[in-house]
Enzyme design. Structure first.
Site, PDB file in Angstrom:
ATOM      1  N   ALA A   1      26.534  55.670  59.993  1.00 19.51           N
ATOM      2  CA  ALA A   1      25.894  54.658  60.835  1.00 19.51           C
ATOM      3  C   ALA A   1      24.672  54.081  60.126  1.00 19.51           C
ATOM      4  CB  ALA A   1      25.472  55.277  62.164  1.00 19.51           C
ATOM      5  N   THR A   2      24.537  52.763  60.177  1.00 19.16           N
ATOM      6  CA  THR A   2      23.413  52.108  59.495  1.00 19.16           C
ATOM      7  C   THR A   2      22.389  51.519  60.457  1.00 19.16           C
ATOM      8  OG1 THR A   2      24.526  49.965  59.397  1.00 19.16           O
ATOM      9  CG2 THR A   2      24.895  51.492  57.542  1.00 19.16           C
TER      10      THR A   2
ATOM     11  N   HIS B   1      28.692  52.832  71.257  1.00 14.60           N
ATOM     12  CA  HIS B   1      29.494  53.232  70.091  1.00 14.60           C
ATOM     13  C   HIS B   1      29.676  54.742  70.051  1.00 14.60           C
ATOM     14  CE1 HIS B   1      30.419  49.766  67.468  1.00 14.60           C
ATOM     15  NE2 HIS B   1      29.401  49.192  68.076  1.00 14.60           N
TER      16      HIS B   1
ATOM     17  N   GLY C   1      34.397  40.540  60.792  1.00 11.47           N
ATOM     18  CA  GLY C   1      34.558  39.882  62.084  1.00 11.47           C
ATOM     19  C   GLY C   1      33.206  39.489  62.643  1.00 11.47           C
ATOM     20  N   GLY C   2      33.231  38.660  63.647  1.00 14.54           N
ATOM     21  CA  GLY C   2      32.015  38.234  64.310  1.00 14.54           C
ATOM     22  C   GLY C   2      31.561  39.257  65.346  1.00 14.54           C
TER      23      GLY C   2
ATOM     24  N   SER D   1      35.036  46.691  65.110  1.00 16.13           N
ATOM     25  CA  SER D   1      34.750  48.134  65.141  1.00 16.13           C
ATOM     26  C   SER D   1      35.925  48.919  65.709  1.00 16.13           C
ATOM     27  CB  SER D   1      33.494  48.408  65.966  1.00 16.13           C
ATOM     28  OG  SER D   1      32.380  47.806  65.358  1.00 16.13           O
TER      29      SER D   1
ATOM     30  N   SER E   1      34.008  40.847  68.110  1.00 20.76           N
ATOM     31  CA  SER E   1      35.330  40.366  67.698  1.00 20.76           C
ATOM     32  C   SER E   1      36.410  41.430  67.826  1.00 20.76           C
ATOM     33  CB  SER E   1      35.282  39.893  66.244  1.00 20.76           C
ATOM     34  OG  SER E   1      34.965  40.993  65.401  1.00 20.76           O
ATOM     35  N   GLY E   2      35.996  42.703  67.925  1.00 25.28           N
ATOM     36  CA  GLY E   2      36.946  43.810  67.936  1.00 25.28           C
ATOM     37  C   GLY E   2      37.037  44.502  66.591  1.00 25.28           C
TER      38      GLY E   2
END
Length: 174
Positions: A36-37, A52, A7-8, A14, A11-12
């Site tokens: 997590a990156t 997040h 997604g962009g 996550s 965009s939702g």
């Protein structure tokens, strides 16, 4: 089950991925491991990371892997975890910014190998950046090419692929 969620920005994707991993972990009674990156390079990124963190359940395990993602996944690949990787886009950015072609190729290949053999449930979040205009600078064009090609490789490995736009999932591969 391996699931790629694309997604962009905003965009939702996550939120969708977190809901998916919650449902999978409830079915299997598995512990959720969040890999997590991202790296907090500035105040805006620190705020995104904090947002997040606050939205995630407190009982999820956290592993940070800004570069060595395959090694982090090896730690949680015991079948007792339901794993979410957030996100491939930032991981690839971190590697490109190293300006080390050998490390980039090595980490990508390690990750693809690890994913092929992964035992547990896994949801991988990645950005879809190829829907906009051609970027103006060389690094941005390189990034768009790299993430587009890598997302294609991930889609081949994953049993399920979902594109999220405006918070709505479009199932591309099920």
């Amino acid at each position: 089950m391996k699931h790629l969620v694309l997604g962009g920005v905003r965009s939702g994707k996550s939120k969708f991925a977190e809901s998916w991993v919650c449902s999978r972990s409830e079915q299997s009674l598995a512990t959720v491991a969040y890999v997590a990156t991202s790296q907090a390079w500035d105040d805006e990124m620190r705020a995104r990371i904090s947002s997040h963190q606050l939205s995630r359940p407190t009982d999820w395990l956290l592993f940070e892997a800004p570069l060595s993602l395959a090694a982090a996944l090896k730690k949680v690949d015991d079948g007792g975890h339901c794993v979410i990787v957030e996100c491939i886009t930032l991981w690839l950015t971190n590697l490109l910014c190293l300006e080390d072609e050998e490390r980039l190729a090595f980490e990508k290949q390690q990750l693809l190998s690890r994913l092929s053999d992964f035992k547990g449930d896994l949801v991988i979040v990645s950005g879809e950046v190829g829907l906009g205009i051609m970027p103006m600078n060389a690094l941005a064009r390189r990034f768009a090419d790299e993430i587009g090609m890598f997302n294609q490789q991930l889609a081949q490995i994953c049993q399920q692929v979902t594109l999220v736009s405006a918070g709505l999932p479009l199932f591309l591969k099920k």
